[in-house]
Write an enzyme that holds these catalytic residues in place. Structure first.
Site, PDB file in Angstrom:
ATOM      1  N   ALA A  67      22.658 -25.879 -15.595  1.00 27.35           N
ATOM      2  CA  ALA A  67      22.257 -25.209 -16.830  1.00 27.35           C
ATOM      3  C   ALA A  67      20.739 -25.160 -16.809  1.00 27.35           C
ATOM      4  O   ALA A  67      20.097 -25.999 -16.175  1.00 27.35           O
ATOM      5  CB  ALA A  67      22.746 -26.000 -18.026  1.00 27.35           C
ATOM      6  N   GLY A 114      25.783 -27.668 -14.508  1.00 34.50           N
ATOM      7  CA  GLY A 114      26.538 -26.494 -14.950  1.00 34.50           C
ATOM      8  C   GLY A 114      27.011 -25.628 -13.787  1.00 34.50           C
ATOM      9  O   GLY A 114      28.031 -24.940 -13.893  1.00 34.50           O
ATOM     10  N   GLU A 117      30.032 -27.251 -12.534  1.00 30.78           N
ATOM     11  CA  GLU A 117      31.095 -27.005 -13.514  1.00 30.78           C
ATOM     12  C   GLU A 117      31.646 -25.581 -13.402  1.00 30.78           C
ATOM     13  O   GLU A 117      32.837 -25.357 -13.591  1.00 30.78           O
ATOM     14  CB  GLU A 117      30.560 -27.272 -14.925  1.00 30.78           C
ATOM     15  CG  GLU A 117      30.209 -28.740 -15.123  1.00 30.78           C
ATOM     16  CD  GLU A 117      29.597 -29.021 -16.471  1.00 30.78           C
ATOM     17  OE1 GLU A 117      28.411 -28.651 -16.676  1.00 30.78           O
ATOM     18  OE2 GLU A 117      30.282 -29.591 -17.340  1.00 30.78           O
ATOM     19  N   GLU A 137      23.789 -34.868 -14.655  1.00 31.18           N
ATOM     20  CA  GLU A 137      23.388 -34.879 -16.064  1.00 31.18           C
ATOM     21  C   GLU A 137      22.888 -36.234 -16.550  1.00 31.18           C
ATOM     22  O   GLU A 137      21.953 -36.312 -17.345  1.00 31.18           O
ATOM     23  CB  GLU A 137      24.557 -34.421 -16.961  1.00 31.18           C
ATOM     24  CG  GLU A 137      24.800 -32.920 -16.931  1.00 31.18           C
ATOM     25  CD  GLU A 137      25.732 -32.467 -15.814  1.00 31.18           C
ATOM     26  OE1 GLU A 137      26.014 -33.266 -14.904  1.00 31.18           O
ATOM     27  OE2 GLU A 137      26.163 -31.300 -15.853  1.00 31.18           O
TER      28      GLU A 137
HETATM   29  N1  COA Z   1      17.013 -25.317 -14.795  1.00 31.83           N
HETATM   30  C1  COA Z   1      15.860 -24.640 -14.820  1.00 31.83           C
HETATM   31  N2  COA Z   1      15.098 -24.435 -13.751  1.00 31.83           N
HETATM   32  C2  COA Z   1      15.515 -24.945 -12.587  1.00 31.83           C
HETATM   33  C3  COA Z   1      16.721 -25.677 -12.484  1.00 31.83           C
HETATM   34  C4  COA Z   1      17.471 -25.859 -13.645  1.00 31.83           C
HETATM   35  N3  COA Z   1      18.638 -26.510 -13.648  1.00 31.83           N
HETATM   36  N4  COA Z   1      16.867 -26.073 -11.190  1.00 31.83           N
HETATM   37  C5  COA Z   1      15.814 -25.598 -10.527  1.00 31.83           C
HETATM   38  N5  COA Z   1      14.998 -24.918 -11.356  1.00 31.83           N
HETATM   39  C6  COA Z   1      13.735 -24.254 -11.037  1.00 31.83           C
HETATM   40  C7  COA Z   1      12.606 -25.254 -10.836  1.00 31.83           C
HETATM   41  O1  COA Z   1      12.071 -25.661 -12.077  1.00 31.83           O
HETATM   42  C8  COA Z   1      11.646 -24.446 -10.016  1.00 31.83           C
HETATM   43  O2  COA Z   1      10.986 -23.528 -10.883  1.00 31.83           O
HETATM   44  P1  COA Z   1       9.380 -23.304 -10.766  1.00 31.83           P
HETATM   45  O3  COA Z   1       9.185 -22.758  -9.391  1.00 31.83           O
HETATM   46  O4  COA Z   1       9.100 -22.308 -11.847  1.00 31.83           O
HETATM   47  O5  COA Z   1       8.759 -24.645 -10.965  1.00 31.83           O
HETATM   48  C9  COA Z   1      12.565 -23.610  -9.135  1.00 31.83           C
HETATM   49  O6  COA Z   1      13.835 -23.606  -9.788  1.00 31.83           O
HETATM   50  C10 COA Z   1      12.764 -24.207  -7.756  1.00 31.83           C
HETATM   51  O7  COA Z   1      13.215 -25.544  -7.881  1.00 31.83           O
HETATM   52  P2  COA Z   1      12.473 -26.811  -7.212  1.00 31.83           P
HETATM   53  O8  COA Z   1      12.815 -28.005  -8.013  1.00 31.83           O
HETATM   54  O9  COA Z   1      11.034 -26.511  -7.000  1.00 31.83           O
HETATM   55  O10 COA Z   1      13.212 -26.856  -5.803  1.00 31.83           O
HETATM   56  P3  COA Z   1      13.391 -28.143  -4.873  1.00 31.83           P
HETATM   57  O11 COA Z   1      13.854 -27.628  -3.557  1.00 31.83           O
HETATM   58  O12 COA Z   1      12.178 -28.994  -4.912  1.00 31.83           O
HETATM   59  O13 COA Z   1      14.581 -28.985  -5.548  1.00 31.83           O
HETATM   60  C11 COA Z   1      16.711 -29.288  -6.684  1.00 31.83           C
HETATM   61  C12 COA Z   1      15.891 -28.471  -5.668  1.00 31.83           C
HETATM   62  C13 COA Z   1      18.047 -28.596  -6.885  1.00 31.83           C
HETATM   63  C14 COA Z   1      16.931 -30.696  -6.110  1.00 31.83           C
HETATM   64  C15 COA Z   1      15.930 -29.377  -8.006  1.00 31.83           C
HETATM   65  O14 COA Z   1      15.542 -28.068  -8.396  1.00 31.83           O
HETATM   66  C16 COA Z   1      16.691 -29.993  -9.139  1.00 31.83           C
HETATM   67  O15 COA Z   1      16.880 -31.215  -9.182  1.00 31.83           O
HETATM   68  N6  COA Z   1      17.115 -29.155 -10.125  1.00 31.83           N
HETATM   69  C17 COA Z   1      17.754 -29.610 -11.310  1.00 31.83           C
HETATM   70  C18 COA Z   1      19.192 -29.959 -11.029  1.00 31.83           C
HETATM   71  C19 COA Z   1      19.840 -30.519 -12.263  1.00 31.83           C
HETATM   72  O16 COA Z   1      19.549 -31.590 -12.754  1.00 31.83           O
HETATM   73  N7  COA Z   1      20.787 -29.745 -12.793  1.00 31.83           N
HETATM   74  C20 COA Z   1      21.602 -30.178 -13.873  1.00 31.83           C
HETATM   75  C21 COA Z   1      21.148 -29.644 -15.153  1.00 31.83           C
HETATM   76  S1  COA Z   1      22.269 -30.175 -16.375  1.00 31.83           S
END
Ligand code: COA
Length: 263
Positions: A67, A114, A117, A137
């Site tokens: 999400a 999400g 999910e 989460e």
């Molecule tokens: N919501 C909003 N933005 C997200 C996102 C999310 N769930 N997941 C990734 N992004 C965005 C990042 O903020 C980043 O944006 P920016 O370039 O404007 O800063 C872009 O996507 C790229 O992600 P980044 O984190 O830089 O890539 P990474 O390779 O370093 O890491 C992940 C990849 C998947 C490990 C990391 O993005 C992450 O942990 N995301 C969140 C996952 C999460 O907790 N999801 C559950 C939400 S309930």
């Protein structure tokens, strides 16, 4: 036709493909994207020309990374707002239960929160061996809110659901495959081809039989064995009066391929 900003949608040969297309945000699901998914799911349900739905994410890196965290932050301190947000996401993913046809998530990269999910809400899942799934989460101080705690427990059992939900760990596709969350796993270069092969097996089958099969398993989740068998009997009876049953049996006896009509 629908106006879609965050999704790509195409229909070819009975297969509708919806691709979540926000690669710069790793295809995170904001409200707009969820709303568009809802529109697409309704269109798929209503289009008799669509036999199977394929759900995937754009780019090399992510299926759907969750999400949209910026929108989650907006409901911090607001219990009703958070409940409404979860209820909205649940109502969108529930449409996949009500499609009347199979949906397949092709997990091409991160499927977190999400996004995981969404994959769990599909009828079947394929993944590349480099994909990563998980329900992180708890790392954000919340729990899954789009049906994941319920669907994962039903698909893989409460033990797996507790492990994924409580650790929030990134789960490699190999492990997700081992515990049955991912049905079929492929090396990255063969993901599309392998997924299409599975879809093609499904496409050859009678549409009504597919629908009854999906519904029998889904409705049985909440039933005792005895209730479930009574329901199964009812579907079996309904299948027996279809043209597709006559055609399937005749084709077998005549040693030819069946031509199902979905009637
Ligand atoms: N919501 C909003 N933005 C997200 C996102 C999310 N769930 N997941 C990734 N992004 C965005 C990042 O903020 C980043 O944006 P920016 O370039 O404007 O800063 C872009 O996507 C790229 O992600 P980044 O984190 O830089 O890539 P990474 O390779 O370093 O890491 C992940 C990849 C998947 C490990 C990391 O993005 C992450 O942990 N995301 C969140 C996952 C999460 O907790 N999801 C559950 C939400 S309930």
């Amino acid at each position: 036709m629908m106006e879609l900003t965050n999704l790509l949608y195409e229909v070819e040969g009975g297969v509708a493909t919806v691709t979540v297309n926000r690669p710069d945000k790793l295809n995170a699901l904001n409200h707009q994207t969820l709303q568009e998914l809802g529109q697409v799911f309704d269109a798929v349900r209503d289009d008799d020309g669509v036999r199977v739905l394929l759900v995937t994410g754009s780019g090399e890196k992510a299926f759907v990374a969750g999400a949209d965290i910026s929108e989650l932050l907006a409901v911090a301190g607001n219990s009703d707002g958070a409940a409404a947000l979860a209820g909205f996401g649940q109502s969108i993913f529930r449409k996949l239960d009500e499609l009347g046809k199979p949906s397949i998530a092709m997990v091409n990269g991160f499927a977190l929160g999400g996004g995981c999910e969404l994959a769990l809400a599909c009828t079947l899942r394929t993944a590349s061996d480099t994909a990563v799934l998980g329900l992180p989460e708890v790392s954000l101080g919340i729990i899954p809110g789009y049906g994941g705690s319920q669907r994962l427990a039903r698909i893989a059992g409460p033990g797996v659901a507790r492990e994924w939900i409580l650790t929030g760990d990134m789960i490699p596709a190999t492990e997700a495959h081992r515990v049955g969350v991912v049905n079929r796993m492929f090396v990255q270069e063969e993901l599309k081809e392998g997924t299409m092969k599975m879809i093609n097996s499904v496409l050859k089958k009678g549409p009504l039989a597919l629908r009854f099969g999906i519904e029998a398993v889904l409705r049985g989740w909440d039933m005792s064995q005895a209730e479930g068998e009574a329901m199964e009997t009812e579907y079996f009876g309904r299948a027996a009066v279809t043209d597709d049953m006559k055609e399937g049996m005749a084709a077998f006896l005549e040693k030819r391929k069946p031509a199902f009509t979905g009637k």
